[in-house]
Design an enzyme around this catalytic site. Sequence first.
Site, PDB file in Angstrom:
ATOM      1  N   ASN A  61       0.845  -1.188   0.000  1.00 24.43           N
ATOM      2  CA  ASN A  61       0.000   0.000   0.000  1.00 24.43           C
ATOM      3  C   ASN A  61       0.884   1.241   0.000  1.00 24.43           C
ATOM      4  OD1 ASN A  61      -2.973  -0.915   0.362  1.00 24.43           O
ATOM      5  ND2 ASN A  61      -1.803  -2.192   1.799  1.00 24.43           N
ATOM      6  N   GLU A  62       1.162   1.722  -1.176  1.00 28.83           N
ATOM      7  CA  GLU A  62       2.076   2.840  -1.364  1.00 28.83           C
ATOM      8  C   GLU A  62       1.414   4.165  -0.966  1.00 28.83           C
ATOM      9  OE1 GLU A  62       4.990   2.137  -1.795  1.00 28.83           O
ATOM     10  OE2 GLU A  62       5.420   0.696  -3.379  1.00 28.83           O
ATOM     11  N   PRO A  63       2.205   5.254  -0.899  1.00 25.53           N
ATOM     12  CA  PRO A  63       1.621   6.561  -0.585  1.00 25.53           C
ATOM     13  C   PRO A  63       0.399   6.852  -1.451  1.00 25.53           C
ATOM     14  CG  PRO A  63       4.000   6.725  -0.607  1.00 25.53           C
ATOM     15  CD  PRO A  63       3.669   5.334  -1.071  1.00 25.53           C
ATOM     16  N   THR A 115      10.250   1.942  -3.444  1.00 27.30           N
ATOM     17  CA  THR A 115      10.041   0.501  -3.284  1.00 27.30           C
ATOM     18  C   THR A 115      10.796  -0.276  -4.348  1.00 27.30           C
ATOM     19  OG1 THR A 115       7.858   0.874  -2.307  1.00 27.30           O
ATOM     20  CG2 THR A 115       8.297  -1.314  -3.213  1.00 27.30           C
TER      21      THR A 115
END
Length: 570
Positions: free
Chosen positions: A226-228, A245
């Site tokens: 769950n990235e920014p 990442t």
Amino acid sequence: MISLLSSVHRSVLLCYLGTPAAATTSHLLFKLRYHPVCTDIQNKHMPSDAKTRDPSTDTLSLIRHVMSRSGDGTQRERIPVYIYDDSALLSESVAQQISDLIRSNNKKGRPTVLGLPTGSTPIGVYQCLVSMHREDALDFSKVTTFNLDEYFPMAPDSFQSYHRFMHENFFDHVNIPDSQIHIPPGNISEDATDAFCRLYEELILSAGGIDLIVLGIGRSGHIGFNEPGSGPETRTRVITLDGITRKDAGSDFFGEENVPREAITMGVGTILDAGKVILIATGEHKAPIIKRTVESKPTFEIAATFLQKHSNAFIYIDKAASSELTRIKTPWLVRQVEWTPELLRRAVIWLSEMVGKSIMRLDEADFHEHGLHTLTYAQPDIDDLCRDVFEGLRRKIVYRDTIMSGKKVILFSPHPDDDVISMGGMLETLASNDNDVTVAYMTNGSVAVFDSDVRRYLRFLEMTGSSFGLDGTTTQVIADRASDIRAFLARKSPGEIDSDRVQLIKAYIRYAEAISGIEVMGLSRENARFLDLPFYKTGRVRKDPISDADVTIVLDLLQNYPHSQYHAGI
């Protein structure tokens, strides 16, 4: 006993122990030993003979330690954080909680549903669980697992696949039925991803929801992938990976360009639905994001901050990962401290950096304006304190005429370049002072060499063969082997392990670079020892465990009885 605790600590312990009536003093002590608040208290604080005494006699002192430990300067922390001396203690504590949950559910005849991560940090947890299964008969037959994520696209048998990781490190060593193991597939068609993501959510619900989920955290603050930008309402989906990442994963894929641009991941909302959440992090490189996760308000910029919304979420970290927390880095800002010489030194250096003034120019007003008034009250003269700190730092500067000379010195360098990168100045001084220096390169570092470097050196060999007086037969052999190697490199998939021949060529490329580096320092080929330890020779980033063969090689080198040892880049 429980009534002695504050309301906050009482609620934490009762949630873990059950009703007060069920908690006898001996039972309480046993449970406390594995509670996250005080897993390491028995090692750090309890008397050395405590294990041989009646456990009830130490219960009160242990509870007092729990209270003092959990209350250390946490007013800026928005989620409970527990710090362990090292990653081994952390792993044991997490594994023990998983084990307790499984055993409790097994006795009740109900299943246990776990959410599991990948990465280097949870490997210790998996190793502990495998040991509990083998040595303590921990039964996983009623356990159902849901992994957090998988790269997309990614074949299950690829070296970087999380399917492969989980089976190699955990599933192949315990008795979880295959039908109860769930990992997002990285090899389905793009058209099928939406349907799978809906199915994954349905499978979690049909299993009764996740009882306990263990998380890692990326430098971007991602949990799962769950990235920014990921919010608390998100569910299992395909997501585009953040640049940080992909860069961090580059070494696993032998280059950032080989890292998939997408992944399938559980959403933040899916994670928040779990009954209990444990986020684990180790290492100094995780310290900045841990501070932001713990001390910042929930923000879409850092998905992990949404764990603050969970009533049963905890963060477990080692000392290195805790180094940026306010209570660790600047404890005087959040609680009363005992002004030890070390803390005084840290506070003065911190203040100097904060106000942008040299240490010798700091005045009493600077201390008062930045929350250090208790320090000024404890010190008879601020000018003397600043002078002492300045002189202490100055004495750390070592000049050439104070460095040893004519001695036998060994410098251990993990890779061929750590020596000149991390202590090149010292190495040059040791050499110029006529010390007998041996630089021992522990690994060959071949995985850091690009395929393009191999092609360049092959071309060099082919073009210069006649210059070295090689006959036509020899040059043809070189050309034929070079052609075979080029063909291998051309058909090799990203991240595939190199052939033994290519690994050897890459090792010699690193050896040559290492020798060039120490020649700049005034040393020569005779000063280099390439240990080529076996644990490293896997052809990939993940290494084998240290073996007796590795230890023997190092011991043989130390038979020379050096006067001094240095360890670079460790």
